[in-house]
Design an enzyme around this catalytic site. Structure first.
Site, PDB file in Angstrom:
ATOM      1  CE  LYS A 224      -1.724   1.478   3.975  1.00 11.49           C
ATOM      2  NZ  LYS A 224      -1.508   2.916   4.266  1.00 11.49           N
ATOM      3  CG  ASN A 225       2.632   2.540   3.509  1.00  9.98           C
ATOM      4  OD1 ASN A 225       1.517   3.050   3.428  1.00  9.98           O
ATOM      5  ND2 ASN A 225       3.117   2.061   4.644  1.00  9.98           N
TER       6      ASN A 225
ATOM      7  CB  CYS B 237      -5.059   6.213  11.656  1.00  5.43           C
ATOM      8  SG  CYS B 237      -3.423   5.948  11.002  1.00  5.43           S
TER       9      CYS B 237
ATOM     10  NE  ARG C  56       1.065   9.787  10.498  1.00  5.34           N
ATOM     11  CZ  ARG C  56       0.598   8.688   9.912  1.00  5.34           C
ATOM     12  NH1 ARG C  56       1.382   7.938   9.175  1.00  5.34           N
ATOM     13  NH2 ARG C  56      -0.657   8.349  10.046  1.00  5.34           N
TER      14      ARG C  56
ATOM     15  CG  ASP D 172       3.733   1.237   9.568  1.00  5.34           C
ATOM     16  OD1 ASP D 172       3.372   2.042  10.433  1.00  5.34           O
ATOM     17  OD2 ASP D 172       3.677   1.477   8.340  1.00  5.34           O
TER      18      ASP D 172
ATOM     19  NE  ARG E 186      -6.480   4.338   6.577  1.00  9.69           N
ATOM     20  CZ  ARG E 186      -5.347   4.545   7.265  1.00  9.69           C
ATOM     21  NH1 ARG E 186      -5.277   4.218   8.535  1.00  9.69           N
ATOM     22  NH2 ARG E 186      -4.297   5.061   6.685  1.00  9.69           N
TER      23      ARG E 186
END
Length: 426
Positions: A22-23, A117, A122, A313, A405
């Site tokens: 995803k990233n 989230c 950030r 993560d 997500r």
């Protein structure tokens, strides 16, 4: 609203296919804004964040054709809108990734301040300062970043005060169309940034220092790029999560479509705990097997840090695993505040955890008991699922839209390994 009902206490076995990252996919989707022809992406994970970003691109004027599961062709040649509105950006912080390409291509854009989230601040100030350094004038007004560069962006030296993955990606894309040379110092080295840079390089952009802390880019002066078809790299965090699934249930499982180098820090920590692993195939895409451990699992220490260090993560998943290790484990979170929000929910299952600032101490081995728990962010959600797999009785994990997500078909993949898991509606 959906929730997961999990009956714990079962040994698992079998194999699972790891999805695209995803990233890595999100910045590649943003990169399509710089392509002079339709851009083809395959191995996209079918998760909520990807669908949200595609919706953002279509709102900007792009057209997206689906060629099959995980396969899209994005045509951004007719993009005409340069405002990324709050209604879409609030759902996902990664939407900030359109700032660099929109500004570089059109000389102006408005991007809503991002949401996402709640794992702590950030800040977007690193993005804003970098764009200003490239010659943009920026003001923040009415909740929007309003940026102008009427004469185009100009290459410059960008020195990040702290390593930022999305910040590095944003500057890389902005610099691609800038006039002259850009040097990014203290750049992120994550595999997701590397793939973005490689896609630009294959598309003909002169770029040096890929995978290092200093990236040098020679911009095209406003010319769009000839970007080639791209296959998204495997998701190292999903791979790490499923390795923890095998570890916490002490099961032998195999992961298909894994890049060995990308999960090295995770595998080394599992080896330290007591698990044996084996990798077969191409180092960029092979099979990783985790074997069950025949001795007591050992407590461990983790300090999260930027790649190639231990990823933030994976912190929550290893906290769940630590409840099944003998002795005191310590986890130090150095990248984000508020990233211990899963602690209270793990405690509801019986975990013995104490927090001192940014350090968590977990005492094991602990028998966990099923209960109702609530997800607070994406990775915290996966930690609760892991804990539920070994908890006695039934656990209900609520607010799993966080999971959706970033994890593709989580309950289907876990069921394929033998887990007793069902998705139900409240």
């Amino acid at each position: 609203m959906d929730y997961l009902e999990i009956e714990g206490g079962y040994t698992l076995q079998g194999s699972v296919k790891i999805s695209g990252a995803k990233n890595a996919a999100l910045p590649l989707l943003a990169l399509s804004l710089l392509s002079r022809q339709p851009m083809e992406l395959c191995n996209l994970p079918e998760v909520a964040d990807i669908n949200t970003f595609i919706r953002l691109l279509t709102m900007l004027g792009a057209s997206v054709a689906t060629q099959g599961i995980g396969h899209r062709i994005i045509d951004s040649t007719h993009v005409h809108e340069t405002k990324a509105i709050y209604d879409i950006v609030r759902k996902m912080r990664a939407s900030i990734l359109v700032l660099g390409p929109l500004l570089a291509r059109f000389g102006h854009c408005e991007v809503s301040l991002p949401g996402g989230c709640a794992i702590g601040a950030r800040p977007v100030d690193l993005h804003i300062k970098a764009m200003q350094k490239l010659g943009a004038t920026i003001e923040v007004q009415g909740g929007y970043i309003i940026a102008h560069a009427k004469q185009g962006l100009k290459g410059a030296d960008i020195v990040f005060d702290k390593i930022t993955v999305t910040g590095t990606s944003n500057v890389v894309m902005a610099a691609a169309l800038a006039h002259g040379k850009t040097r990014i110092i203290n750049a992120a080295k994550e595999p997701e940034v590397v793939q973005l840079c490689q896609a630009l390089q294959v598309g003909g952009l002169p770029i040096q220092g890929i995978g290092t802390s200093e990236i040098i880019i020679e911009g095209t002066g406003g010319e769009l790029l000839d970007l080639q078809p791209i296959k998204v790299i495997p998701d190292r965090i999903e791979a790490g999560t499923y390795l923890c699934v095998g570890a916490i249930t002490n099961s032998q499982i195999a992961l298909h479509d894994v890049c060995e180098e990308h999960i090295e820090s995770i595998v080394l920590k599992l080896n330290e705990i007591g698990f044996e692993t084996m990798f077969q195939g191409d180092s960029h895409n092979g099979i990783m097997t985790l074997y069950s451990c025949q001795k007591p699992l050992q407590a461990f220490r983790i300090t999260t840090t930027e790649y190639p260090g231990f990823p933030t993560d994976m912190q929550a998943q290893f906290m769940a695993l630590s409840t099944q290790c003998y002795g005191s484990s310590f986890i130090k979170e150095t990248l984000f505040e508020n990233r211990f929000m899963h602690v209270n929910e793990l405690q509801r299952l019986g975990a013995t955890i104490t927090i001192d600032g940014n350090v968590a101490q977990i005492q094991g081995k602990t028998e966990l008991i099923g209960a109702d728990v609530m997800a607070t962010d994406l990775r915290a959600s996966s930690a609760l699922v892991l804990a539920a797999l070994v908890a006695k009785g039934v656990t209900k994990v609520h607010r799993i839209y966080h999971l959706d997500r970033g994890y593709e078909q989580l309950e289907t993949k876990l069921s394929g390994l033998g887990a007793k898991i069902k998705r139900l509606s409240e």
